[in-house]
Design an enzyme around this catalytic site. Sequence first.
Site, PDB file in Angstrom:
ATOM      1  N   LYS A  97       0.828  -1.186   0.037  1.00 54.13           N
ATOM      2  CA  LYS A  97       0.087   0.012  -0.207  1.00 54.13           C
ATOM      3  C   LYS A  97       0.853   1.248   0.062  1.00 54.13           C
ATOM      4  O   LYS A  97       2.045   1.030   0.504  1.00 54.13           O
ATOM      5  CB  LYS A  97      -0.887   0.127   1.345  1.00 54.13           C
ATOM      6  CG  LYS A  97      -1.535  -1.251   1.582  1.00 54.13           C
ATOM      7  CD  LYS A  97      -2.871  -1.288   0.611  1.00 54.13           C
ATOM      8  CE  LYS A  97      -3.712  -2.773   1.227  1.00 54.13           C
ATOM      9  NZ  LYS A  97      -4.728  -2.916   0.296  1.00 54.13           N
ATOM     10  N   HIS A 149      -6.835 -13.500  -6.865  1.00 54.35           N
ATOM     11  CA  HIS A 149      -7.488 -12.651  -6.217  1.00 54.35           C
ATOM     12  C   HIS A 149      -9.000 -12.676  -6.701  1.00 54.35           C
ATOM     13  O   HIS A 149      -9.336 -12.892  -7.850  1.00 54.35           O
ATOM     14  CB  HIS A 149      -7.078 -11.059  -6.306  1.00 54.35           C
ATOM     15  CG  HIS A 149      -7.689 -10.445  -5.323  1.00 54.35           C
ATOM     16  ND1 HIS A 149      -8.792  -9.727  -5.458  1.00 54.35           N
ATOM     17  CD2 HIS A 149      -7.181  -9.677  -4.107  1.00 54.35           C
ATOM     18  CE1 HIS A 149      -9.123  -8.812  -4.466  1.00 54.35           C
ATOM     19  NE2 HIS A 149      -8.239  -8.970  -3.500  1.00 54.35           N
TER      20      HIS A 149
END
Length: 459
Positions: free
Chosen positions: A165, A284
């Site tokens: 992130k 994912h």
Amino acid sequence: VGFKAGVKDYKLTYYTPDYETKDTDILAAFRVTPQPGVPPEEAGAAVAAESSTGTWTTVWTDGLTNLDRYKGRCYHIEPVAGEESQFIAYVAYPLDLFEEGSVTNMFTSIVGNVFGFKALRALRLEDLRIPVAYVKTFQGPPHGIQVERDKLNKYGRPLLGCTIKPKLGLSAKNYGRAVYECLRGGLDFTKDDENVNSQPFMRWRDRFLFCAEALYKAQAETGEIKGHYLNATAGTCEEMLKRAVFARELGVPIVMHDYLTGGFTANTSLAFYCRDNGLLLHIHRAMHAVIDRQKNHGIHFRVLAKALRMSGGDHIHSGTVVGKLEGEREITLGFVDLLRDDFIEKDRSRGIYFTQDWVSLPGVLPVASGGIHVWHMPALTEIFGDDSVLQFGGGTLGHPWGNAPGAVANRVALEACVQARNEGRDLAREGNEIIREACKWSPELAAACEVWKEIKFEF
């Protein structure tokens, strides 16, 4: 005339309560909410018809085929406890209705058209039983759990990951630096966020290069094998495979794909490429909640998980039970077993409607990710066991001293929990105590415990 024109009741043809299911049938459990006034048998039969051979009126070409051989059949209906007008309709589909080795075709048939059907207020596919004969037409995961452990040389504990992130906006060089710090600190994997593909601020090739550099540097310094899930998801299948090829040329161990937004066709192609070229494949599930979050309409995630095991993937995100995203413990553990185990018994308390035999199709590692941190470690170790990947994004990068100490904190917490478990201690009861003890010899962990001691995602 040989055939009688006109609209007729579905239940005359498609509701067959005395049907004995065959070992080769694909079985489906649908949660049906009929429109007021529509009897459950008619609704169940309508689902069977619309998702197999039926159309809304009698057609003369029906006479050219053997309907009894090819039609789906609603063979059992039961009311849902506690719901007034909901039923579970069980439908059996003959195997010949499906193309071999195509998850795409399986879904197009079973859930393609029927969900917009007027006689139903809502419809949800709760579970599928994939027959052995059909399972055998799929390659499945490129490598599976055992081969992955052998490639990584990591045994007897869950694996640790971290999503880098901020997910969007970093340059490739800074992104690679964050990857290096996390891996150097003690994580096994770092991860591209699902929406990191190839944007103007960071093109895919630059990211791949700097991440590979970070990975090799961390590997050399720690003596452990490291990986970074390089997201190969792209706008076209050709571009996706091009990215996977470049990853292979860099010699990295693993790539990643968003299997629902990318699509099952692309995913299966990538899985074949990964097996042929020794790449692990991390999956994912972006977009899954659009499909699976409504209780009475859509497809339950356990079906999407089964489909992924057939299409191919070595890791898949499967909820945390403890973090910021929805998931009920027993139900989650039900589909976690469907991903990992070879044979899973029917167990309605865990949401498993059918016994499933995977006949040695490789297993998939469930990935717990989303709002988890060091205090969750005992629970995660207890719930998911060794065959899992625990992913701490903010729970690594949010450490007050930086990324590497954040990684150290997670690794120390994990090793402490695994050791305690192996010594026979009860993680559920003594979890907090185990983490506190570990803090004494890890200042990094102590700092992490301080930051997240109050965080709860309970709504």
